[in-house]
Design a protein around this motif. Structure first.
Motif, short mmCIF file in Angstrom:
data_model
loop_
_atom_site.label_atom_id
_atom_site.label_comp_id
_atom_site.label_asym_id
_atom_site.label_seq_id
_atom_site.Cartn_x
_atom_site.Cartn_y
_atom_site.Cartn_z
N LEU A 216 0.84 -1.19 0.00
CA LEU A 216 0.00 0.00 0.00
C LEU A 216 0.88 1.24 0.00
O LEU A 216 1.70 1.43 0.89
CB LEU A 216 -0.90 0.00 1.24
N GLY A 217 0.72 2.07 -1.01
CA GLY A 217 1.48 3.31 -1.12
C GLY A 217 0.58 4.52 -1.08
O GLY A 217 -0.65 4.41 -1.19
N LYS A 218 1.20 5.68 -0.91
CA LYS A 218 0.41 6.92 -0.87
C LYS A 218 -0.28 7.12 -2.21
O LYS A 218 0.36 7.14 -3.25
CB LYS A 218 1.30 8.11 -0.55
N PRO A 219 -1.60 7.28 -2.22
CA PRO A 219 -2.30 7.51 -3.48
C PRO A 219 -2.09 8.93 -3.97
O PRO A 219 -1.68 9.82 -3.21
CB PRO A 219 -3.77 7.27 -3.10
N ARG A 220 -2.37 9.14 -5.24
CA ARG A 220 -2.34 10.47 -5.81
C ARG A 220 -3.78 10.91 -6.04
O ARG A 220 -4.43 10.43 -6.96
CB ARG A 220 -1.55 10.48 -7.12
N ILE A 221 -4.25 11.78 -5.19
CA ILE A 221 -5.64 12.21 -5.24
C ILE A 221 -5.71 13.60 -5.85
O ILE A 221 -5.04 14.53 -5.38
CB ILE A 221 -6.26 12.18 -3.84
N ALA A 222 -6.49 13.73 -6.90
CA ALA A 222 -6.63 15.03 -7.58
C ALA A 222 -7.65 15.89 -6.86
O ALA A 222 -8.67 15.38 -6.36
CB ALA A 222 -7.04 14.82 -9.03
N PRO A 223 -7.42 17.19 -6.80
CA PRO A 223 -8.44 18.08 -6.23
C PRO A 223 -9.64 18.18 -7.16
O PRO A 223 -9.57 17.76 -8.33
CB PRO A 223 -7.70 19.42 -6.11
N PRO A 224 -10.75 18.73 -6.72
CA PRO A 224 -11.92 18.89 -7.61
C PRO A 224 -11.57 19.73 -8.83
O PRO A 224 -10.72 20.63 -8.78
CB PRO A 224 -12.93 19.60 -6.72
N ALA A 225 -12.23 19.43 -9.93
CA ALA A 225 -12.03 20.19 -11.17
C ALA A 225 -12.51 21.63 -10.97
O ALA A 225 -13.36 21.91 -10.12
CB ALA A 225 -12.79 19.53 -12.31
N PRO A 226 -11.98 22.56 -11.77
CA PRO A 226 -12.39 23.97 -11.62
C PRO A 226 -13.89 24.19 -11.75
O PRO A 226 -14.44 25.11 -11.14
CB PRO A 226 -11.62 24.68 -12.74
N ASP A 227 -14.57 23.34 -12.55
CA ASP A 227 -16.02 23.52 -12.74
C ASP A 227 -16.83 22.57 -11.86
O ASP A 227 -18.01 22.30 -12.12
CB ASP A 227 -16.39 23.31 -14.21
N ALA A 228 -16.23 22.05 -10.81
CA ALA A 228 -16.91 21.06 -9.98
C ALA A 228 -18.08 21.67 -9.22
O ALA A 228 -18.08 22.85 -8.87
CB ALA A 228 -15.92 20.46 -8.99
N HIS A 229 -19.10 20.85 -8.97
CA HIS A 229 -20.15 21.19 -8.03
C HIS A 229 -20.43 19.94 -7.19
O HIS A 229 -19.83 18.87 -7.42
CB HIS A 229 -21.41 21.72 -8.73
N LYS A 230 -21.34 20.03 -6.24
CA LYS A 230 -21.49 18.96 -5.26
C LYS A 230 -21.86 17.62 -5.88
O LYS A 230 -21.42 16.56 -5.40
CB LYS A 230 -22.51 19.35 -4.19
N GLY A 393 -9.76 -11.94 -9.48
CA GLY A 393 -8.68 -12.01 -10.46
C GLY A 393 -7.31 -12.06 -9.84
O GLY A 393 -6.33 -12.34 -10.53
N GLY A 394 -7.20 -11.79 -8.52
CA GLY A 394 -5.93 -12.02 -7.84
C GLY A 394 -5.14 -10.81 -7.41
O GLY A 394 -4.12 -10.96 -6.74
N ASP A 395 -5.53 -9.58 -7.76
CA ASP A 395 -4.79 -8.41 -7.31
C ASP A 395 -4.86 -8.30 -5.79
O ASP A 395 -5.94 -8.41 -5.20
CB ASP A 395 -5.36 -7.12 -7.91
N VAL A 396 -3.69 -8.08 -5.17
CA VAL A 396 -3.62 -7.97 -3.71
C VAL A 396 -2.74 -6.78 -3.34
O VAL A 396 -1.68 -6.57 -3.93
CB VAL A 396 -3.04 -9.26 -3.07
N ILE A 397 -3.18 -6.00 -2.36
CA ILE A 397 -2.38 -4.94 -1.77
C ILE A 397 -2.26 -5.23 -0.28
O ILE A 397 -3.26 -5.49 0.39
CB ILE A 397 -3.03 -3.55 -1.98
N VAL A 398 -1.04 -5.23 0.23
CA VAL A 398 -0.82 -5.44 1.66
C VAL A 398 -0.41 -4.11 2.29
O VAL A 398 0.26 -3.30 1.66
CB VAL A 398 0.25 -6.52 1.92
N SER A 399 -0.82 -3.93 3.52
CA SER A 399 -0.59 -2.64 4.18
C SER A 399 0.55 -2.73 5.17
O SER A 399 0.62 -3.68 5.96
CB SER A 399 -1.85 -2.19 4.92
N PRO A 400 1.46 -1.76 5.15
CA PRO A 400 2.44 -1.67 6.24
C PRO A 400 1.73 -1.46 7.57
O PRO A 400 0.56 -1.06 7.62
CB PRO A 400 3.28 -0.44 5.86
#
Length: 469
Positions: A216-230, A393-400
């Motif tokens: 498990l690594g730090k994700p890259r989370i994008a901020p809301p788009a300039p035209d975002a609404h709720k 399908g077999g993808d696994v993520i382990v957490s530190p």
């Protein structure tokens, strides 16, 4: 290129895959002795730096882990560090024998118990599958007591690499474990993980292994788009039940995790609902809102007939859904809905799900989670001190290892709210589980010791900021 290498260095290999990866390097033209030189010198450098030049004792076993130890000892001597080498067994592989021959210092017999600043454990690595012999165990524990710092080469001796089993009760804990070539499952699995100390990795050039688990690594989370609404940011519905306090905790965390609109779906407004949280007393009718991006059901749901009906309504809506807590116990293979699902069981809920889906609860936690993911066709986040994520399908993520202070009532409700919020943002169930698990751990780190679930929920926004570009 660096990003590709970083991705490769995040893979977690079992013993068979690690041996195959090393064989591929050798077949590709890298001599086995050169791999040992790379690993051993890196170990020696870690010992030199952590020991600040003070005396080091290197305990060598008969295999290539012991060979790495002889190389490390040579590296230390070349840098003026006083080294004592003890051979628990004589070298038995060609590479270890050659490394022993290149070490110009004396090699002590197993009966020696020197005192020193740092012990480098190079007895046995990832291939060990049975307990240490009594004399070797006595030697290891005796030396550990006489040294201030302890470093393990690849794994602390006495650990099974694939399962994380502790083969000898009473093994000494290490201050640092230096993984060689790739992470092993035992680095992150209980009960071995607490014995590892800080984890470091030496790159010896191992290539990407198809279908390998990842850390498990730090994700890259994008901020809301300039035209975002709720609604563009995601409308999340949280189905409240018999104990609405749990759902309120989930909602508080969800509001701080990126979703643009969080609705608590309850038949009446519970006490303690903050003004910022919309409580929809039209209740489950809101699930049919076409703008509903995701649903969370389970925290505080209860297990009554009414709870079963509320779960069925949430699944009938056929929106991406996080199923947590009581809802996991009520879930059945025939439960309705085909939208993406994330299941978030702890060990007790996992046992109930395995029984419901006709699975036999044997093998490692990752094998069990993978089997449930396949049977339920859902993402499974198996919670605990060694949390992990499995996908069909077999993808696994382990957490530190995350903060042990997360073992507090309501922590799971917060995690469910974070994951559901991320699911409402983008709809990718595997990514939402990844982001949620990381944000949960980061929020705990920022809280410090002895926090409440409310503190944890409040810290989620600060954790989110750490994942933004």
């Amino acid at each position: 290129m660096k990003a590709d290498r970083d991705h490769i260095l995040g893979q977690v290999l079992d013993v068979a895959a690690m041996r195959a990866a090393e064989a591929a390097l050798i077949d590709g033209g890298t001599p086995a002795q050169a791999l040992m030189e790379t690993a051993g010198r890196a170990l020696g450098e870690w010992a030199r730096r952590l020991g600040a030049g003070r005396p080091v004792t290197v305990l060598c076993g008969p295999g290539n882990n012991g060979g790495d130890g002889y190389v490390a000892a040579r590296h230390l001597m070349e840098h003026g560090v006083a080294v004592t080498v003890i051979a628990a067994r004589q070298p038995m592989t060609p590479e270890a024998t050659a490394a022993r021959a290149l070490f110009a210092g004396e090699v002590g017999a197993p009966g020696a118990f020197p005192h020193g600043s740092l012990l480098l454990d190079c007895l046995f690595g990832s291939g060990l599958s049975r307990p240490l012999p009594d004399d070797v165990f006595f030697l290891l524990t005796g030396l550990a007591e006489r040294h201030t710092l302890r470093i393990a080469a690849d794994l602390p001796s006495g650990i099974e690499a694939d399962s994380g089993a502790v083969l000898n009760p009473g093994l000494p804990a290490c201050d640092v474990t230096v993984a060689l070539g790739a992470w092993k499952h035992a680095h992150f699995a209980m009960p071995a993980a607490p014995l590892m100390g800080a984890l470091r990795l030496v790159d010896i050039g191992v290539a990407a292994v198809p279908a390998a688990a990842r850390v498990l690594g730090k994700p890259r989370i994008a901020p809301p788009a300039p035209d975002a609404h709720k609604y563009k940011r995601g409308l999340l519905g949280i189905v409240a039940g018999a104990m609405p306090g749990a759902a309120l905790l989930s909602a508080e965390a969800a509001q701080r995790s990126g979703a643009g609109y969080v609705k608590l779906l309850a038949p009446s407004r519970p006490e303690g609902v903050p003004p910022s949280l919309v409580c929809d007393v039209t209740d489950l009718a809101a699930l049919s809102d076409p703008r509903m991006a995701a649903i969370l059901v389970g925290p505080g749901l209860g297990r009554s007939a009414d709870a079963e009906a509320r779960l069925a309504a949430a699944l009938d809506a056929d929106r991406p859904v996080v199923i947590d807590a009581d809802a996991l116990v009520l879930l059945r293979p025939e439960s309705p809905g085909t939208a993406p699902r994330i299941l978030t069981p702890h060990e007790g809920e996992m046992a109930a799900l395995e029984a419901a889906f006709g699975l036999i609860a044997t093998g490692t936690r990752r094998a069990r989670a993978a089997a449930l993911a396949e049977a339920a066709q859902a993402i499974v986040l198996l919670k605990g001190p060694d949390s992990l994520i499995a996908a069909p399908g077999g993808d696994v993520i382990v957490s530190p290892r995350a903060s042990a202070w997360l073992s507090v009532a309501g922590s799971g409700d917060v995690l469910a709210g974070i994951i559901a919020s991320r699911l409402a943002v983008h709809g990718d169930a595997f990514l939402a589980a990844h982001e949620g698990l990381w944000l949960h751990g980061e929020a705990a780190r920022r809280c410090g010791p002895a926090f409440t679930a409310g503190d944890l929920a409040a810290a989620t926004g600060y954790a989110l900021s750490a994942a933004l570009p």
